[in-house]
Design a protein around this motif. Structure first.
Motif, PDB file in Angstrom:
ATOM      1  N   UNK A  78      14.478  -2.535   3.848  1.00 21.06           N
ATOM      2  CA  UNK A  78      15.294  -1.542   4.555  1.00 21.06           C
ATOM      3  C   UNK A  78      14.536  -0.804   5.638  1.00 21.06           C
ATOM      4  N   UNK A  79      15.205  -0.629   6.773  1.00 25.19           N
ATOM      5  CA  UNK A  79      14.603   0.034   7.925  1.00 25.19           C
ATOM      6  C   UNK A  79      14.414   1.519   7.653  1.00 25.19           C
ATOM      7  N   UNK A 111      27.050   2.577  13.457  1.00 20.96           N
ATOM      8  CA  UNK A 111      27.603   1.362  12.864  1.00 20.96           C
ATOM      9  C   UNK A 111      29.020   1.144  13.359  1.00 20.96           C
ATOM     10  N   UNK A 128      18.638  12.313   3.260  1.00 20.19           N
ATOM     11  CA  UNK A 128      19.408  11.554   4.249  1.00 20.19           C
ATOM     12  C   UNK A 128      19.938  10.248   3.637  1.00 20.19           C
ATOM     13  N   UNK A 129      19.102   9.581   2.862  1.00 25.72           N
ATOM     14  CA  UNK A 129      19.554   8.343   2.211  1.00 25.72           C
ATOM     15  C   UNK A 129      20.745   8.603   1.289  1.00 25.72           C
ATOM     16  N   UNK A 141      12.949   8.290   5.719  1.00 27.33           N
ATOM     17  CA  UNK A 141      14.253   7.878   5.200  1.00 27.33           C
ATOM     18  C   UNK A 141      14.544   6.427   5.560  1.00 27.33           C
ATOM     19  N   UNK A 142      15.081   5.688   4.605  1.00 26.31           N
ATOM     20  CA  UNK A 142      15.534   4.323   4.858  1.00 26.31           C
ATOM     21  C   UNK A 142      17.000   4.229   4.424  1.00 26.31           C
ATOM     22  N   UNK A 143      17.902   4.836   5.217  1.00 30.18           N
ATOM     23  CA  UNK A 143      19.318   4.794   4.833  1.00 30.18           C
ATOM     24  C   UNK A 143      19.828   3.353   4.830  1.00 30.18           C
ATOM     25  N   UNK A 144      20.768   3.072   3.955  1.00 24.61           N
ATOM     26  CA  UNK A 144      21.285   1.715   3.828  1.00 24.61           C
ATOM     27  C   UNK A 144      22.129   1.360   5.051  1.00 24.61           C
ATOM     28  N   UNK A 145      21.657   0.388   5.834  1.00 17.85           N
ATOM     29  CA  UNK A 145      22.357   0.013   7.069  1.00 17.85           C
ATOM     30  C   UNK A 145      23.712  -0.629   6.780  1.00 17.85           C
ATOM     31  N   UNK A 146      23.878  -1.187   5.581  1.00 26.21           N
ATOM     32  CA  UNK A 146      25.207  -1.724   5.243  1.00 26.21           C
ATOM     33  C   UNK A 146      26.227  -0.600   5.142  1.00 26.21           C
ATOM     34  N   UNK A 147      25.790   0.549   4.629  1.00 28.37           N
ATOM     35  CA  UNK A 147      26.682   1.714   4.619  1.00 28.37           C
ATOM     36  C   UNK A 147      26.989   2.140   6.049  1.00 28.37           C
ATOM     37  N   UNK A 148      25.946   2.169   6.877  1.00 23.12           N
ATOM     38  CA  UNK A 148      26.129   2.595   8.273  1.00 23.12           C
ATOM     39  C   UNK A 148      27.142   1.694   8.976  1.00 23.12           C
ATOM     40  N   UNK A 149      27.063   0.387   8.716  1.00 20.66           N
ATOM     41  CA  UNK A 149      27.985  -0.554   9.365  1.00 20.66           C
ATOM     42  C   UNK A 149      29.393  -0.441   8.776  1.00 20.66           C
ATOM     43  N   UNK A 150      29.502  -0.656   7.462  1.00 27.11           N
ATOM     44  CA  UNK A 150      30.836  -0.747   6.867  1.00 27.11           C
ATOM     45  C   UNK A 150      31.587   0.568   6.920  1.00 27.11           C
ATOM     46  N   UNK A 151      30.836   1.680   6.889  1.00 24.56           N
ATOM     47  CA  UNK A 151      31.512   2.976   6.968  1.00 24.56           C
ATOM     48  C   UNK A 151      31.488   3.526   8.395  1.00 24.56           C
ATOM     49  N   UNK A 152      31.006   2.738   9.334  1.00 20.60           N
ATOM     50  CA  UNK A 152      30.984   3.126  10.761  1.00 20.60           C
ATOM     51  C   UNK A 152      30.421   4.532  10.936  1.00 20.60           C
ATOM     52  N   UNK A 153      29.245   4.722  10.350  1.00 19.98           N
ATOM     53  CA  UNK A 153      28.610   6.035  10.402  1.00 19.98           C
ATOM     54  C   UNK A 153      27.850   6.191  11.722  1.00 19.98           C
TER      55      UNK A 153
END
Lengths: 337, 337
Positions: free
Chosen positions: A261-262, A278, B233-234, B262-274
């Motif tokens: 994870x980034x 996103x 943040x995560x 912080x390494x927030x989950x990018x899948x959350x960022x994408x799917x939830x359009x954050x």
């Protein structure tokens, strides 16, 4: 006429890297005739889209968000749905995109997302690649999320992928300076030679990505179109200019391992006022007509090209899918049935 | 009249947690009279603002971005500049905000950022807290970056900090549901009792932040105003709703250790359009007049309050600064000279 319809199901949830044993080929009889009173449509699938994001639907803990139902988990033993193009064989005749499946025939109910493809001078496969969801993802992501200005610098990762190779071309057509990264010399040559990228590098041959980006972008990055996540995202943020924009389209480097994870430096995000956003093409249906019109025009005048990587035969779908995560595909991966 | 002007310099770059030995108190003679032909202004400092972000300017590798010159590294042996309020003692008489320093008197050249404070019914300290840069940061960050809508849910970290306690109050005044987190029972009580937060929790007493947020936001978070970064943040991203917005104002948990990124989950960022967006108050000077007018009105009618934590004496500045990173301050930290 009755046929034997072959289809793939998910045999076990994917954990880490996918393997052929995660999938099972099944079959069952299907009557190819419209049934009295039925609102169902039977489609003979011609091209099935093979996309990296599907792996996230095959995990035990998948990101199922109510607002994005195509992102929902694929249940064990159920048919695997996918984007595709087909021909209606029962009911009124028209060709289709989304949602078909990893199968010979798809039986679509009245609530399905079938859309008729207009008469077109383009190959049928284009309607699931450059003029389909990959194209809309590239177009909406680049224009709506990245909001490019002429002269800005653009970095595209997985630049030979289904979306990346289109983003780079849109960026060049918008007067931007574009650098792509990919995982082989062949892809780098394609980006610089055929697709008009200003520069490109093979990330597998770089000692560190940060230095590669410093070399390619001596004045910094204005826009990063992210398809991979992980250390590529970290390095892009480190090399970004003030008011830089990151469109997060995919994170393929993180799909097969949650340890990658980034962790972009938040001090860079603050001091450089970076926006990381996103998005899903799905939300940008309002620009669909514009996208089709602009892109068709570019294609017609030879100002843009669609790179497609086509395998043949239903049985090859799982291996085509698995190969995505080794980076074997060049352009949009499709399986022709 | 000549005085002995005392001031602090940076003795060595801060590495990890700051300590008193990083700073050195020096002094030198200063003539308190306007000099013939000089365009300089001499200011007697009255309140010095003590802010966590200053630590980033004290590091060997500091985030010096051309576009944000107040973010530039503080050189070893040079006076430490800071926001503050003072009284002009030589040249035309007016009081000032930014940029003063960790010193008794500031000599400001013609290019400095001094601004006259209008005659005001508010305490002088307010002009460096709720009506100063902390206030503008809260106002611009919340309204311009988070773009709140009535009824949305808002999470604020470091909610008893200089900016956080104001964001929570703006959010309540905008009809949002607001939860804050802080590091002591005293602060949690202040948030819920005095400041009108709907809920608050002590993160030091939670086994995991993710569960705390699930409990406080059963229907998810729409807006996260981030002052701390790291695992907060995560967890916020993991609990965010579709189209959620994160305003990245600070990352205090990461300032003293680069391993906590912080390494927030990018899948959350994408799917939830954050959208995750860094910002600086500095860029939002266009809303400054509106901010002053709205906030003054709230203060005048008792609909909002400024919490200030005031120490006394120049010599106490370094210890007040260091205490920020232990979370000792309640509200805006100031030192009165």
């Amino acid at each position: 006429m009755e046929v034997e319809n072959k289809y793939f199901t998910l045999k076990q949830y994917v954990d880490g890297f996918p393997s052929e044993s995660d999938f099972e080929l099944r079959s069952g009889p299907l009557l190819l005739a419209p049934q009295e009173g039925s609102k169902k449509v039977i489609v003979k699938n011609l091209f099935v889209s093979v996309d990296p994001y599907q792996i996230n639907r095959m995990k035990k803990r998948s990101p199922s968000h109510k607002s994005a139902n195509f992102a929902q988990r694929i249940d064990l033993g159920k048919r695997i749905d996918a984007m595709g193009v087909g021909r209606v064989v029962a009911a009124c005749g028209y060709a289709e995109e989304e949602l078909l499946g990893w199968e010979d025939y798809t039986v679509a109910g009245p609530g399905s997302m079938l859309t008729k493809i207009p008469t077109s001078q383009f190959p049928l496969s284009y309607h699931v690649s450059v003029l389909g969801s990959s194209g809309l993802t590239a177009y909406a992501g680049f224009y709506q999320i990245c909001k490019p200005r002429r002269g800005e610098t653009v970095f595209v990762s997985a630049a030979c992928g289904s979306v990346g190779h289109l983003v780079g071309q849109f960026a060049k057509l918008s007067g931007c300076y574009v650098v792509g990264c990919a995982g082989s010399k062949k892809k780098v040559d394609l980006l610089k030679g055929e697709l008009g990228f200003d520069d490109a590098f093979n990330y597998k041959e770089e000692r560190d990505i940060n230095s590669a980006l410093k070399r390619c972008f001596p004045s910094g990055i204005d826009i990063y179109f992210d398809n991979v996540g992980g250390e590529m995202l970290e390095a892009a943020v480190a090399n970004m200019n003030a008011f830089g924009r990151v469109a997060v389209c995919g994170a393929i480097s993180e799909y097969t391992s949650s340890e990658r994870r980034a962790a972009p430096d938040m001090l860079d995000v603050i001091y450089k006022r970076i926006t990381v956003q996103g998005f899903l093409a799905y939300d940008h249906i309002a620009v669909h007509d514009e996208f089709i019109s602009v892109t068709s025009d570019y294609l017609r005048h030879g100002r843009m090209q669609s790179i497609e990587d086509i395998s043949h035969g239903l049985e090859s779908i799982p291996s085509a899918f698995i190969a995505l995560f080794r980076g074997d595909n060049v352009g949009k991966k499709l399986v022709q049935l």
